[in-house]
Design a protein around this motif. Structure first.
Motif, PDB file in Angstrom:
ATOM      1  N   PHE A 182      89.375  -4.938  41.854  1.00 18.09           N
ATOM      2  CA  PHE A 182      89.886  -5.991  42.730  1.00 18.09           C
ATOM      3  C   PHE A 182      90.562  -7.100  41.916  1.00 18.09           C
ATOM      4  N   GLY A 183      91.690  -7.575  42.421  1.00 19.51           N
ATOM      5  CA  GLY A 183      92.328  -8.753  41.829  1.00 19.51           C
ATOM      6  C   GLY A 183      93.012  -9.536  42.926  1.00 19.51           C
ATOM      7  N   ALA A 184      93.002 -10.871  42.808  1.00 20.46           N
ATOM      8  CA  ALA A 184      93.663 -11.716  43.803  1.00 20.46           C
ATOM      9  C   ALA A 184      94.045 -13.034  43.145  1.00 20.46           C
ATOM     10  N   VAL A 185      95.104 -13.647  43.667  1.00 20.41           N
ATOM     11  CA  VAL A 185      95.568 -14.909  43.089  1.00 20.41           C
ATOM     12  C   VAL A 185      95.763 -15.966  44.168  1.00 20.41           C
ATOM     13  N   SER A 186      95.722 -17.218  43.718  1.00 22.98           N
ATOM     14  CA  SER A 186      95.987 -18.357  44.599  1.00 22.98           C
ATOM     15  C   SER A 186      96.513 -19.495  43.735  1.00 22.98           C
ATOM     16  N   LYS A 187      97.768 -19.846  43.927  1.00 24.85           N
ATOM     17  CA  LYS A 187      98.395 -20.949  43.188  1.00 24.85           C
ATOM     18  C   LYS A 187      98.309 -20.746  41.663  1.00 24.85           C
ATOM     19  N   TYR A 188      97.359 -21.382  40.997  1.00 18.96           N
ATOM     20  CA  TYR A 188      97.225 -21.283  39.534  1.00 18.96           C
ATOM     21  C   TYR A 188      95.966 -20.522  39.116  1.00 18.96           C
ATOM     22  N   LYS A 244      86.133 -21.384  53.920  1.00 22.38           N
ATOM     23  CA  LYS A 244      85.209 -20.308  53.560  1.00 22.38           C
ATOM     24  C   LYS A 244      84.947 -20.397  52.059  1.00 22.38           C
ATOM     25  N   PHE A 245      83.677 -20.381  51.662  1.00 24.07           N
ATOM     26  CA  PHE A 245      83.354 -20.352  50.229  1.00 24.07           C
ATOM     27  C   PHE A 245      81.962 -19.796  50.020  1.00 24.07           C
ATOM     28  N   THR A 246      81.729 -19.314  48.809  1.00 20.65           N
ATOM     29  CA  THR A 246      80.400 -18.877  48.427  1.00 20.65           C
ATOM     30  C   THR A 246      79.913 -19.832  47.339  1.00 20.65           C
ATOM     31  N   ILE A 247      78.602 -19.966  47.212  1.00 19.90           N
ATOM     32  CA  ILE A 247      78.048 -20.922  46.251  1.00 19.90           C
ATOM     33  C   ILE A 247      77.363 -20.157  45.115  1.00 19.90           C
ATOM     34  N   ALA A 248      77.745 -20.504  43.891  1.00 23.29           N
ATOM     35  CA  ALA A 248      77.076 -19.932  42.721  1.00 23.29           C
ATOM     36  C   ALA A 248      76.179 -20.999  42.106  1.00 23.29           C
ATOM     37  N   LEU A 249      74.978 -20.584  41.726  1.00 28.11           N
ATOM     38  CA  LEU A 249      74.021 -21.481  41.074  1.00 28.11           C
ATOM     39  C   LEU A 249      73.804 -20.943  39.656  1.00 28.11           C
ATOM     40  N   ASN A 250      74.152 -21.750  38.679  1.00 30.78           N
ATOM     41  CA  ASN A 250      74.035 -21.334  37.273  1.00 30.78           C
ATOM     42  C   ASN A 250      74.623 -19.925  37.055  1.00 30.78           C
ATOM     43  N   ASN A 251      75.865 -19.752  37.502  1.00 36.50           N
ATOM     44  CA  ASN A 251      76.634 -18.518  37.290  1.00 36.50           C
ATOM     45  C   ASN A 251      76.071 -17.285  38.005  1.00 36.50           C
ATOM     46  N   ALA A 283      78.809 -23.954  41.754  1.00 32.47           N
ATOM     47  CA  ALA A 283      80.249 -23.710  41.893  1.00 32.47           C
ATOM     48  C   ALA A 283      80.535 -23.278  43.318  1.00 32.47           C
ATOM     49  N   LEU A 284      81.573 -23.851  43.920  1.00 30.01           N
ATOM     50  CA  LEU A 284      82.017 -23.451  45.250  1.00 30.01           C
ATOM     51  C   LEU A 284      83.274 -22.606  45.089  1.00 30.01           C
ATOM     52  N   MET A 285      83.180 -21.325  45.470  1.00 27.44           N
ATOM     53  CA  MET A 285      84.274 -20.387  45.208  1.00 27.44           C
ATOM     54  C   MET A 285      84.825 -19.823  46.512  1.00 27.44           C
ATOM     55  N   PRO A 286      86.116 -20.035  46.783  1.00 27.47           N
ATOM     56  CA  PRO A 286      86.721 -19.505  48.010  1.00 27.47           C
ATOM     57  C   PRO A 286      87.329 -18.116  47.765  1.00 27.47           C
ATOM     58  N   PRO A 287      87.585 -17.367  48.843  1.00 29.92           N
ATOM     59  CA  PRO A 287      88.311 -16.103  48.657  1.00 29.92           C
ATOM     60  C   PRO A 287      89.795 -16.372  48.415  1.00 29.92           C
ATOM     61  N   PHE A 288      90.429 -15.536  47.586  1.00 26.68           N
ATOM     62  CA  PHE A 288      91.878 -15.605  47.347  1.00 26.68           C
ATOM     63  C   PHE A 288      92.513 -14.374  47.989  1.00 26.68           C
ATOM     64  N   SER A 289      93.667 -14.538  48.598  1.00 33.29           N
ATOM     65  CA  SER A 289      94.299 -13.364  49.208  1.00 33.29           C
ATOM     66  C   SER A 289      95.539 -12.903  48.457  1.00 33.29           C
ATOM     67  N   GLY A 290      96.145 -13.756  47.665  1.00 30.51           N
ATOM     68  CA  GLY A 290      97.471 -13.477  47.114  1.00 30.51           C
ATOM     69  C   GLY A 290      97.517 -12.336  46.120  1.00 30.51           C
ATOM     70  N   GLY A 291      98.692 -11.707  46.062  1.00 28.01           N
ATOM     71  CA  GLY A 291      98.854 -10.627  45.096  1.00 28.01           C
ATOM     72  C   GLY A 291     100.324 -10.418  44.799  1.00 28.01           C
ATOM     73  N   PHE A 296      81.989 -12.204  50.185  1.00 26.74           N
ATOM     74  CA  PHE A 296      82.517 -12.878  51.378  1.00 26.74           C
ATOM     75  C   PHE A 296      82.369 -11.918  52.558  1.00 26.74           C
ATOM     76  N   PRO A 297      81.212 -11.965  53.263  1.00 25.19           N
ATOM     77  CA  PRO A 297      80.933 -10.959  54.305  1.00 25.19           C
ATOM     78  C   PRO A 297      82.033 -10.834  55.354  1.00 25.19           C
ATOM     79  N   GLU A 298      82.554 -11.980  55.800  1.00 30.06           N
ATOM     80  CA  GLU A 298      83.575 -11.931  56.846  1.00 30.06           C
ATOM     81  C   GLU A 298      84.880 -12.524  56.340  1.00 30.06           C
ATOM     82  N   PRO A 299      86.023 -11.957  56.769  1.00 31.31           N
ATOM     83  CA  PRO A 299      87.306 -12.510  56.319  1.00 31.31           C
ATOM     84  C   PRO A 299      87.536 -13.910  56.873  1.00 31.31           C
ATOM     85  N   PRO A 300      88.251 -14.753  56.106  1.00 30.76           N
ATOM     86  CA  PRO A 300      88.627 -16.049  56.654  1.00 30.76           C
ATOM     87  C   PRO A 300      89.646 -15.861  57.759  1.00 30.76           C
ATOM     88  N   LYS A 301      89.740 -16.834  58.644  1.00 28.86           N
ATOM     89  CA  LYS A 301      90.788 -16.795  59.668  1.00 28.86           C
ATOM     90  C   LYS A 301      92.121 -17.127  59.002  1.00 28.86           C
TER      91      LYS A 301
END
Lengths: 271, 77
Positions: A147-153, B46-53, B69-77, A181-186
């Protein structure tokens, strides 16, 4: 045989790699879904490294806004199918590599039909609907997913659903994207590259790291990012690695049968 | 003792910063409520929380000097 040795000499010479790993690469079948910012460097390096059979899936045509990062394509390719250009470039780079192209938007039926023919699936797509669909298909069909994904930087890399070959670590349970991430974001919750922008070189960095994980998975060399998520920030040169764990919610959301998978509307989940 | 919070990806657009220090609220659930109270824009993110990695469970107790750490999903490719 002489050409084979000469072509791959620099990696065959590596300690821990050798002819054994090179032959594993030659026999490997890898499907790369998405021939865009991530897909271009992934395809180039997998072809150069000598992965025997590469599937390339993308339904898109080359456009001007692709050219800052999709380095397989030039201005003369505008309006042509990305998979057609990608396969031409791969053939020019390494004629020992066999390619198969898929011009349809990736969907459930294609996953069920074609995933069994590949050893590794690579997610190089640019939208959540495809990402969740591919993840669920990999869980259903027991395929490792790079899996790979990007966002801005920033970018994320992970190896999901890697079934352990040996029993060295009996506590090991493979995780997948839905554990994270169990469910996709809107659709309005996360900006895509068209809306938020992306530094052109960033998918290059992340795609090369995905290709590295694929090569390590096939060859057995080194440690892979299995059950881990690696975050890279190009602005601050920082890497941040997180250990992933099973999420009970994920199992409830992943279709358990081919029928229920086929009936899931992934576009709707993300809108 | 303060805990350190890092924000990743587009979450920094909502918080206006990459990291903050905060008093330890006790558990991950309490932390989630507190951070959303401090940054209401995070309530629809939407984000997931990491505690001490390591990805944290909701009922997990936050230890001293923890790094979250608060980590959101990225969709871009």
């Amino acid at each position: 045989m002489k050409e084979f040795i000469l072509r791959y000499q620099r990696q065959i010479t590596l300690d821990g790699f050798g002819m054994d790993a090179q032959e594993k690469l030659s026999k490997a079948k890898v499907l790369v879904i998405g021939a865009g910012g991530l897909g271009c460097p992934i395809l180039q390096y997998l072809a150069a490294a000598g992965v025997g059979h590469i599937g390339i899936a993308d339904n898109d045509l080359v456009s001007y806004s692709n050219l800052n990062r999709q380095i397989f394509f030039g201005q003369d390719d505008i309006g042509k199918f990305k998979v057609d250009i990608a396969t031409l470039r791969i053939n020019a780079l390494n004629n020992l590599v066999k390619t198969t192209i898929y011009k349809d938007r990736w969907n459930q039926a294609l996953s069920i039909e074609h995933f069994p023919n590949y050893d590794i699936i690579v997610d190089a797509t640019d939208n959540f609907a495809s990402r969740y669909l591919i993840n669920d298909a990999c869980v259903l069909l027991a395929k490792p997913l790079v899996f790979g994904a990007v966002s801005k930087y920033e970018g994320q890399i992970a190896v999901f659903n890697k079934i352990q070959d040996d029993q060295k670590n009996s506590d090991y349970i493979p995780v997948n994207y839905r554990d994270l991430f169990p469910e996709p974001p809107k659709s309005d919750e996360v900006l895509n590259c068209a809306e938020g922008g992306v530094l052109g070189v960033l998918p290059g960095t992340i795609g090369v790291m995905q290709a590295t994980e694929v090569i390590k998975l096939i060859s057995g060399v080194g440690e892979i990012l299995s059950n881990q998520l690696l975050n890279y920030n190009a602005l601050t040169n920082s890497f941040f690695k997180v250990q992933l764990i099973k999420n009970a919610k994920a199992d409830l959301l992943i279709p358990k049968t081919i029928d229920s998978f086929m009936q899931t509307n992934y576009e709707q989940l993300c809108n | 003792m303060k805990i350190e919070i890092s924000f990743f990806g587009q979450l920094t657009d909502k918080t206006g910063c990459n990291s903050i220090l905060m008093d330890n609220p006790g558990t991950i659930t309490e932390f989630r409520n507190l951070v959303i109270k401090q940054y209401p824009n995070l309530s629809n993110a939407k984000f997931t929380i990491a505690l001490n990695n390591k990805i944290a469970l909701d009922n997990e107790v936050i230890p001293k000097n923890a790094k979250l750490a608060l980590m959101p999903p990225f969709s871009g490719g």
